[in-house]
Every structure is written in C-alpha cells, then in structure tokens.
Design a protein around this motif. Structure first.
Motif, PDB file in Angstrom:
ATOM      1  N   ASP A   1      22.675  16.905 102.225  1.00 23.88           N
ATOM      2  CA  ASP A   1      21.491  17.604 102.724  1.00 23.88           C
ATOM      3  C   ASP A   1      21.025  18.677 101.742  1.00 23.88           C
ATOM      4  OD1 ASP A   1      21.663  16.031 105.007  1.00 23.88           O
ATOM      5  OD2 ASP A   1      22.557  17.619 106.235  1.00 23.88           O
ATOM      6  N   GLU A   2      21.962  19.404 101.187  1.00 32.24           N
ATOM      7  CA  GLU A   2      21.629  20.480 100.250  1.00 32.24           C
ATOM      8  C   GLU A   2      21.070  19.906  98.948  1.00 32.24           C
ATOM      9  OE1 GLU A   2      21.684  24.786  99.531  1.00 32.24           O
ATOM     10  OE2 GLU A   2      21.179  23.351 101.087  1.00 32.24           O
ATOM     11  N   SER A   3      21.600  18.795  98.508  1.00 31.51           N
ATOM     12  CA  SER A   3      21.083  18.144  97.300  1.00 31.51           C
ATOM     13  C   SER A   3      19.645  17.683  97.519  1.00 31.51           C
ATOM     14  CB  SER A   3      21.971  16.961  96.908  1.00 31.51           C
ATOM     15  OG  SER A   3      23.252  17.415  96.538  1.00 31.51           O
ATOM     16  N   VAL A   4      19.370  17.122  98.691  1.00 33.86           N
ATOM     17  CA  VAL A   4      18.006  16.711  99.023  1.00 33.86           C
ATOM     18  C   VAL A   4      17.102  17.941  99.057  1.00 33.86           C
ATOM     19  CG1 VAL A   4      16.535  15.781 100.870  1.00 33.86           C
ATOM     20  CG2 VAL A   4      18.661  14.608 100.251  1.00 33.86           C
ATOM     21  N   ARG A   5      17.556  19.008  99.718  1.00 38.23           N
ATOM     22  CA  ARG A   5      16.766  20.242  99.821  1.00 38.23           C
ATOM     23  C   ARG A   5      16.429  20.803  98.442  1.00 38.23           C
ATOM     24  NH1 ARG A   5      16.881  25.508  99.556  1.00 38.23           N
ATOM     25  NH2 ARG A   5      19.056  25.705  98.994  1.00 38.23           N
ATOM     26  N   MET A   6      17.385  20.705  97.501  1.00 37.40           N
ATOM     27  CA  MET A   6      17.190  21.230  96.146  1.00 37.40           C
ATOM     28  C   MET A   6      16.510  20.225  95.210  1.00 37.40           C
ATOM     29  SD  MET A   6      20.701  23.210  95.289  1.00 37.40           S
ATOM     30  CE  MET A   6      21.349  24.524  96.281  1.00 37.40           C
ATOM     31  N   ASN A   7      16.096  19.089  95.756  1.00 33.69           N
ATOM     32  CA  ASN A   7      15.442  18.037  94.963  1.00 33.69           C
ATOM     33  C   ASN A   7      16.320  17.501  93.833  1.00 33.69           C
ATOM     34  OD1 ASN A   7      12.954  17.965  96.407  1.00 33.69           O
ATOM     35  ND2 ASN A   7      12.432  19.910  95.426  1.00 33.69           N
ATOM     36  N   LYS A   8      17.619  17.417  94.087  1.00 28.50           N
ATOM     37  CA  LYS A   8      18.544  16.825  93.124  1.00 28.50           C
ATOM     38  C   LYS A   8      18.584  15.322  93.359  1.00 28.50           C
ATOM     39  CE  LYS A   8      19.923  20.908  91.741  1.00 28.50           C
ATOM     40  NZ  LYS A   8      19.643  21.425  90.427  1.00 28.50           N
ATOM     41  N   PRO A   9      18.466  14.520  92.313  1.00 26.40           N
ATOM     42  CA  PRO A   9      18.625  13.079  92.519  1.00 26.40           C
ATOM     43  C   PRO A   9      20.049  12.781  92.986  1.00 26.40           C
ATOM     44  CG  PRO A   9      18.273  13.582  90.190  1.00 26.40           C
ATOM     45  CD  PRO A   9      18.206  14.872  90.945  1.00 26.40           C
ATOM     46  N   ILE A  10      20.183  11.756  93.808  1.00 31.38           N
ATOM     47  CA  ILE A  10      21.487  11.386  94.354  1.00 31.38           C
ATOM     48  C   ILE A  10      21.829   9.971  93.914  1.00 31.38           C
ATOM     49  CG2 ILE A  10      22.817  10.979  96.472  1.00 31.38           C
ATOM     50  CD1 ILE A  10      21.063  13.176  97.785  1.00 31.38           C
ATOM     51  N   LEU A  11      22.993   9.847  93.299  1.00 30.85           N
ATOM     52  CA  LEU A  11      23.521   8.555  92.884  1.00 30.85           C
ATOM     53  C   LEU A  11      24.693   8.217  93.783  1.00 30.85           C
ATOM     54  CD1 LEU A  11      23.839   6.121  90.979  1.00 30.85           C
ATOM     55  CD2 LEU A  11      25.221   7.611  89.489  1.00 30.85           C
ATOM     56  N   GLY A  12      24.575   7.136  94.530  1.00 27.15           N
ATOM     57  CA  GLY A  12      25.664   6.683  95.385  1.00 27.15           C
ATOM     58  C   GLY A  12      26.462   5.602  94.685  1.00 27.15           C
TER      59      GLY A  12
ATOM     60  N   SER B   1      23.547  21.826  88.804  1.00 27.22           N
ATOM     61  CA  SER B   1      23.731  20.419  88.444  1.00 27.22           C
ATOM     62  C   SER B   1      22.374  19.725  88.301  1.00 27.22           C
ATOM     63  CB  SER B   1      24.588  19.703  89.485  1.00 27.22           C
ATOM     64  OG  SER B   1      23.873  19.564  90.690  1.00 27.22           O
ATOM     65  N   GLN B   2      22.382  18.615  87.579  1.00 23.04           N
ATOM     66  CA  GLN B   2      21.174  17.813  87.423  1.00 23.04           C
ATOM     67  C   GLN B   2      21.140  16.664  88.426  1.00 23.04           C
ATOM     68  OE1 GLN B   2      22.261  17.181  83.207  1.00 23.04           O
ATOM     69  NE2 GLN B   2      20.062  17.330  82.878  1.00 23.04           N
ATOM     70  N   ILE B   3      22.299  16.285  88.915  1.00 18.81           N
ATOM     71  CA  ILE B   3      22.411  15.114  89.770  1.00 18.81           C
ATOM     72  C   ILE B   3      23.635  15.262  90.663  1.00 18.81           C
ATOM     73  CG2 ILE B   3      23.673  13.895  87.958  1.00 18.81           C
ATOM     74  CD1 ILE B   3      22.456  11.264  88.942  1.00 18.81           C
ATOM     75  N   THR B   4      23.537  14.733  91.870  1.00 24.71           N
ATOM     76  CA  THR B   4      24.683  14.664  92.772  1.00 24.71           C
ATOM     77  C   THR B   4      25.151  13.222  92.809  1.00 24.71           C
ATOM     78  OG1 THR B   4      23.968  16.521  94.141  1.00 24.71           O
ATOM     79  CG2 THR B   4      25.453  14.931  95.177  1.00 24.71           C
ATOM     80  N   ILE B   5      26.433  13.040  92.583  1.00 29.74           N
ATOM     81  CA  ILE B   5      27.037  11.716  92.639  1.00 29.74           C
ATOM     82  C   ILE B   5      27.915  11.680  93.882  1.00 29.74           C
ATOM     83  CG2 ILE B   5      28.572  10.076  91.479  1.00 29.74           C
ATOM     84  CD1 ILE B   5      27.728  11.416  88.830  1.00 29.74           C
ATOM     85  N   VAL B   6      27.759  10.616  94.666  1.00 29.89           N
ATOM     86  CA  VAL B   6      28.509  10.510  95.912  1.00 29.89           C
ATOM     87  C   VAL B   6      29.409   9.288  95.862  1.00 29.89           C
ATOM     88  CG1 VAL B   6      28.369  10.354  98.423  1.00 29.89           C
ATOM     89  CG2 VAL B   6      26.566  11.509  97.145  1.00 29.89           C
ATOM     90  N   ILE B   7      30.704   9.537  95.971  1.00 31.12           N
ATOM     91  CA  ILE B   7      31.666   8.458  96.127  1.00 31.12           C
ATOM     92  C   ILE B   7      31.590   8.081  97.598  1.00 31.12           C
ATOM     93  CG2 ILE B   7      34.083   7.778  95.909  1.00 31.12           C
ATOM     94  CD1 ILE B   7      34.351  10.080  93.831  1.00 31.12           C
ATOM     95  N   SER B   8      30.912   6.987  97.886  1.00 28.09           N
ATOM     96  CA  SER B   8      30.459   6.737  99.253  1.00 28.09           C
ATOM     97  C   SER B   8      31.358   5.834 100.085  1.00 28.09           C
ATOM     98  CB  SER B   8      29.046   6.182  99.228  1.00 28.09           C
ATOM     99  OG  SER B   8      28.977   5.030  98.423  1.00 28.09           O
TER     100      SER B   8
END
Length: 139
Positions: free
Chosen positions: A92-103, A70-77
């Motif tokens: 945590d895994e998205s952060v570790r893989m340097n994936k941008p996170i959209l909340g 994936s290019q980005i992780t989207i979190v339904i927060s």
C-alpha cells in the motif's frame, strides 16, 4: 570499465520465509553487470533491535523510511503475503509513493496472491534474466 548504476531496491518479504529472500539476494548478487543497494530489512538487520518495543505507528514510519529512497519495490509473492499485515502495508505504501512494484511468482508455482498481482506493474518467474530485465525497465 565504468562503474555500474546502483539500482535502489526495497524487497518486501516475510522473515518466516527467509529462504526465498536469501535465494533472491543470491540471484541479484551473482547477476552479471548488475549493481544494487538493498533498502529492505533482512532478519539479520532488523528495523529495530529485538526486544525494543515499538508501536504500530513507529513501525509504519520505519518501513516508509525504507521504501522512500528506493526506486522499485520487489515482492516475493508467496501465499503468505495474503496473511501479512506488514507486507500489505509495504504494498500500500509503495502504491501511495508511486513506486513501481515487481512481483515474483513463488518458486515453482503458477499463482500468486491477488494482493500482489492487483498492484504489481509486472510479474516475473524465478529467473535471473527476467528479474533483472524487469528491474531495469521499471526502476
């Protein structure tokens, strides 16, 4: 007309709150000039068939395999994020893989769990334009 770029999304969510996931998918599916590939695991397409025993290590490996392309992780927060060990692992895994996170703030709410806001590159409201624009900026 040229083919649209397919954004590769991993959508972190809790199956127990599937209505929010369905709402987001509907929003993305109906967005103008937007195309995507969904790497998440909705309840109708789980990581492994029901009744199949898996160890926590195997589940982590399956989740990581979904996040990796994936290019980005989207979190339904929703507040349930604070109580979901698997959603925390996905963050945590998205952060570790340097994936941008959209909340995405919970529908009609002003607050989101610290577990999301502390790692999100951006937080948006339930608005098609805001969500699509953020995906394009971050992905």
């Amino acid at each position: 007309m040229p083919k649209l770029y397919d954004y590769r999304l991993f959508i972190s969510h809790a199956w127990k709150y599937g209505a929010n996931y369905d709402r987001l998918i509907n929003l993305l599916d109906n967005a103008s000039y937007f195309s995507y590939f969904n790497y998440s695991a909705p309840s109708e397409k789980p990581l492994f068939p029901p009744g199949t025993p898996k160890t926590n290590s195997q589940i982590r490996e399956l989740i990581s395999a979904k996040i990796r392309p994936s290019q980005i992780t989207i979190v339904i927060s929703g507040m349930y994020v604070a109580y979901s060990d698997w959603m925390q692992y996905e963050l945590d895994e998205s952060v570790r893989m340097n994936k941008p996170i959209l909340g995405i703030y919970p529908w009609g709410q002003e607050r989101a769990p610290y577990a999301v806001t502390s790692v999100a590159n951006e937080m948006v409201r339930w608005n098609t334009s805001s969500i699509i624009s953020a995906i394009r900026r971050l992905a």
